[in-house]
Write an enzyme that holds these catalytic residues in place. Structure first.
Site, short mmCIF file in Angstrom:
data_model
loop_
_atom_site.label_atom_id
_atom_site.label_comp_id
_atom_site.label_asym_id
_atom_site.label_seq_id
_atom_site.Cartn_x
_atom_site.Cartn_y
_atom_site.Cartn_z
N ALA A 157 0.81 -1.21 0.00
CA ALA A 157 0.00 0.00 0.00
C ALA A 157 0.85 1.27 0.00
O ALA A 157 0.52 2.24 -0.67
CB ALA A 157 -0.93 0.01 1.22
N GLU A 158 1.94 1.24 0.74
CA GLU A 158 2.74 2.46 0.90
C GLU A 158 3.66 2.74 -0.28
O GLU A 158 3.82 3.89 -0.67
CB GLU A 158 3.57 2.38 2.20
CG GLU A 158 2.73 2.42 3.46
CD GLU A 158 2.09 3.77 3.72
OE1 GLU A 158 2.65 4.81 3.32
OE2 GLU A 158 1.02 3.80 4.34
N SER A 159 4.30 1.70 -0.83
CA SER A 159 5.32 1.94 -1.87
C SER A 159 5.20 1.06 -3.09
O SER A 159 5.97 1.24 -4.04
CB SER A 159 6.71 1.73 -1.27
OG SER A 159 6.92 0.34 -1.01
#
Length: 112
Positions: free
Chosen positions: A36-38
């Protein structure tokens, strides 16, 4: 590097497993945060300046023992440590901990 739908990188599984053991956070949760983040890009930088696989903010590097946010091992260990702290802060309420991970604890504390 574009990722195919449904495809999740196994590149960092060994590091994720170490973080799982050290911090007691589920492997799949750590992996989901990275996705989700990267999107599994270890060189990712957000508009707000968060860096690396787990998008750690520069203000948190020292407290999380992160010297190089682009080093996958340091980033995953630091990000997992931070996630563990947030889960503790929010009484293991995953939605609140994940919201705080993404938007910051100040926003979660303000808006719940």
């Amino acid at each position: 590097m574009a990722m195919k739908a449904g495809f999740v990188s196994k590149t960092y599984d060994a590091i994720i497993q170490k973080a799982q053991v050290k911090y007691g956070i589920e492997f799949s949760l750590i992996k989901a945060v990275i996705q989700a983040e990267s999107g599994f890009n270890p060189r990712a930088v957000s508009k707000k300046g968060a860096k690396g696989l787990m998008q750690i903010m520069p203000d948190n590097y020292k407290a999380l023992s992160v010297l190089d946010p682009f080093d996958p091992s340091q980033n995953i260990m630091g990000g997992t440590r931070y996630l563990k702290q947030l889960l503790s802060r929010y009484d293991a309420k995953l939605p609140l901990a994940l919201a705080a991970y993404n938007a910051g604890p100040t926003a979660v504390d303000l808006y719940r």
